[in-house]
Enzyme design. Structure first.
Site, PDB file in Angstrom:
ATOM      1  CD  GLU A 133      -3.337  -0.148   0.469  1.00 25.33           C
ATOM      2  OE1 GLU A 133      -3.114   0.923   0.208  1.00 25.33           O
ATOM      3  OE2 GLU A 133      -4.258  -0.837   0.511  1.00 25.33           O
ATOM      4  CG  ASP A 134      -1.186   4.751  -1.418  1.00 24.85           C
ATOM      5  OD1 ASP A 134      -1.745   4.022  -0.840  1.00 24.85           O
ATOM      6  OD2 ASP A 134      -1.596   5.502  -2.430  1.00 24.85           O
ATOM      7  CG  ASP A 137      -5.881   9.170   6.312  1.00 26.38           C
ATOM      8  OD1 ASP A 137      -6.002   9.314   7.415  1.00 26.38           O
ATOM      9  OD2 ASP A 137      -6.385  10.004   5.234  1.00 26.38           O
ATOM     10  CB  THR A 141      -8.623   1.825   1.735  1.00 26.44           C
ATOM     11  OG1 THR A 141      -8.946   3.032   1.697  1.00 26.44           O
ATOM     12  CG2 THR A 141      -8.380   1.197   0.413  1.00 26.44           C
ATOM     13  CE  LYS A 187       1.409  18.907   9.765  1.00 22.97           C
ATOM     14  NZ  LYS A 187       2.698  19.608   9.626  1.00 22.97           N
ATOM     15  CG  PHE A 188      -3.850  15.466   1.517  1.00 19.30           C
ATOM     16  CD1 PHE A 188      -4.795  14.462   1.472  1.00 19.30           C
ATOM     17  CD2 PHE A 188      -3.334  15.688   0.198  1.00 19.30           C
ATOM     18  CE1 PHE A 188      -5.039  13.695   0.421  1.00 19.30           C
ATOM     19  CE2 PHE A 188      -3.927  14.791  -1.122  1.00 19.30           C
ATOM     20  CZ  PHE A 188      -4.733  13.856  -0.734  1.00 19.30           C
ATOM     21  NE  ARG A 201      -1.763   8.797  -9.281  1.00 24.63           N
ATOM     22  CZ  ARG A 201      -2.527   8.201  -8.443  1.00 24.63           C
ATOM     23  NH1 ARG A 201      -2.015   7.754  -7.373  1.00 24.63           N
ATOM     24  NH2 ARG A 201      -4.019   8.046  -8.390  1.00 24.63           N
TER      25      ARG A 201
HETATM   26  P1  IMP Z   1      -7.992   5.389   4.212  1.00 17.38           P
HETATM   27  O1  IMP Z   1      -9.081   4.456   3.511  1.00 17.38           O
HETATM   28  O2  IMP Z   1      -8.334   6.516   5.155  1.00 17.38           O
HETATM   29  O3  IMP Z   1      -6.740   4.411   5.211  1.00 17.38           O
HETATM   30  O4  IMP Z   1      -7.287   6.006   2.936  1.00 17.38           O
HETATM   31  C1  IMP Z   1      -6.402   5.234   2.114  1.00 17.38           C
HETATM   32  C2  IMP Z   1      -6.202   5.752   0.768  1.00 17.38           C
HETATM   33  O5  IMP Z   1      -6.453   7.104   0.786  1.00 17.38           O
HETATM   34  C3  IMP Z   1      -4.757   5.790   0.009  1.00 17.38           C
HETATM   35  O6  IMP Z   1      -4.663   4.554  -0.250  1.00 17.38           O
HETATM   36  C4  IMP Z   1      -4.739   6.908  -0.574  1.00 17.38           C
HETATM   37  O7  IMP Z   1      -5.154   6.590  -2.047  1.00 17.38           O
HETATM   38  C5  IMP Z   1      -5.729   8.055  -0.028  1.00 17.38           C
HETATM   39  N1  IMP Z   1      -5.033   8.613   0.675  1.00 17.38           N
HETATM   40  C6  IMP Z   1      -5.326   8.855   2.130  1.00 17.38           C
HETATM   41  N2  IMP Z   1      -4.388   9.769   2.827  1.00 17.38           N
HETATM   42  C7  IMP Z   1      -3.604  10.526   1.532  1.00 17.38           C
HETATM   43  C8  IMP Z   1      -2.710  11.533   1.508  1.00 17.38           C
HETATM   44  O8  IMP Z   1      -2.383  12.225   2.583  1.00 17.38           O
HETATM   45  N3  IMP Z   1      -2.343  11.969   0.206  1.00 17.38           N
HETATM   46  C9  IMP Z   1      -2.869  11.231  -0.905  1.00 17.38           C
HETATM   47  N4  IMP Z   1      -3.464  10.197  -0.661  1.00 17.38           N
HETATM   48  C10 IMP Z   1      -4.248   9.785   0.552  1.00 17.38           C
END
Ligand code: IMP
Length: 222
Positions: A133-134, A137, A141, A187-188, A201
């Protein structure tokens, strides 16, 4: 089942960031000028942390051939570096890809869908799988994805993420990764695969987005 009980240690990036690198020395497309707030993690720091993660994976999977399952598109650069580091350790693996979507702009939608998945049961059944995973958050997901993958009757399933966010206010994510490159402030962030409306990207380093970056009309670029 994933086992976060034996979660490997992560590298903590403090709220103010750690990178000692001068942001002026960084390379990025000129159209991004003003969009990048502060430099959070340099490419060099990512590279050296990826070697450590590969070492952890090799210790845990030596003698087996895990399926390295990349989540498109964000995890691609991290995945590529990780596989390169595994090759240097003579760790065998096979490669699979999936695409999940849960984000719209800078706010999580909470809806997770598998888009055009080409996963086949015969490629995954009875195999050790590492989902790459990248960023984790809220963990929404992951929490939605893991049960979908477990249906393939895997031998084991773990998650390796480049970044995990500290959510603050004693909030805990819905799911956690065993292997996490960096714990980052809430933070984003952008770059090294991470996007905002499909931009950024293509950055080598990881940055915090600026207000100008948030306000920018992505459709103005062709
Ligand atoms: P989650 O479901 O809240 O854990 O979010 C996971 C997905 O949201 C990641 O796979 C990213 O695609 C996207 N995401 C969450 N935070 C960021 C961020 O800070 N920058 C860019 N993409 C993010």
């Amino acid at each position: 089942m994933t086992s976060t009980a034996n979660k490997r240690e992560t590298t903590v990036i403090p709220d103010e960031g750690t990178s000692n690198v001068d942001p002026a020395t960084r390379l990025y497309p000129p159209e991004y000028e003003g969009h990048l707030g502060s430099l959070l993690i340099s490419h060099e720091e990512i590279d050296s942390r990826v070697q450590e993660l590969a070492q952890c994976i090799h210790e845990d999977y030596k003698g087996t051939r895990p399926v390295m399952l990349c989540t498109l598109k964000g995890a691609c650069p991290f995945y590529q570096h990780l596989l390169d580091a595994l090759q240097d350790l003579k760790q065998g693996y096979t490669m699979e890809f999936l695409r999940a979507s849960s984000y719209v702009g800078a706010a999580t939608s909470g809806n997770v869908t598998l888009l055009g998945s080409e996963l086949n049961k015969e490629d995954l059944e009875n195999r050790h799988v590492i989902l790459v995973e990248d960023i984790v958050d809220t963990g929404t997901t992951l929490a939605n994805l893991l049960p979908l993958l477990q249906k393939f009757e895997l031998k084991s399933l773990e998650v390796c993420t480049m970044l995990e966010k500290r959510l603050g206010d004693d909030k805990t994510p819905a799911a956690k990764a065993k292997y996490a490159g960096f714990s980052i402030p809430n933070k984003f962030v952008l770059g090294f695969g991470l996007d905002y409306n499909e931009l950024y990207r293509d950055l080598k380093d990881i940055w915090v987005i600026s207000q100008a970056g948030i306000d920018f009309d992505a459709k103005s670029l062709v």
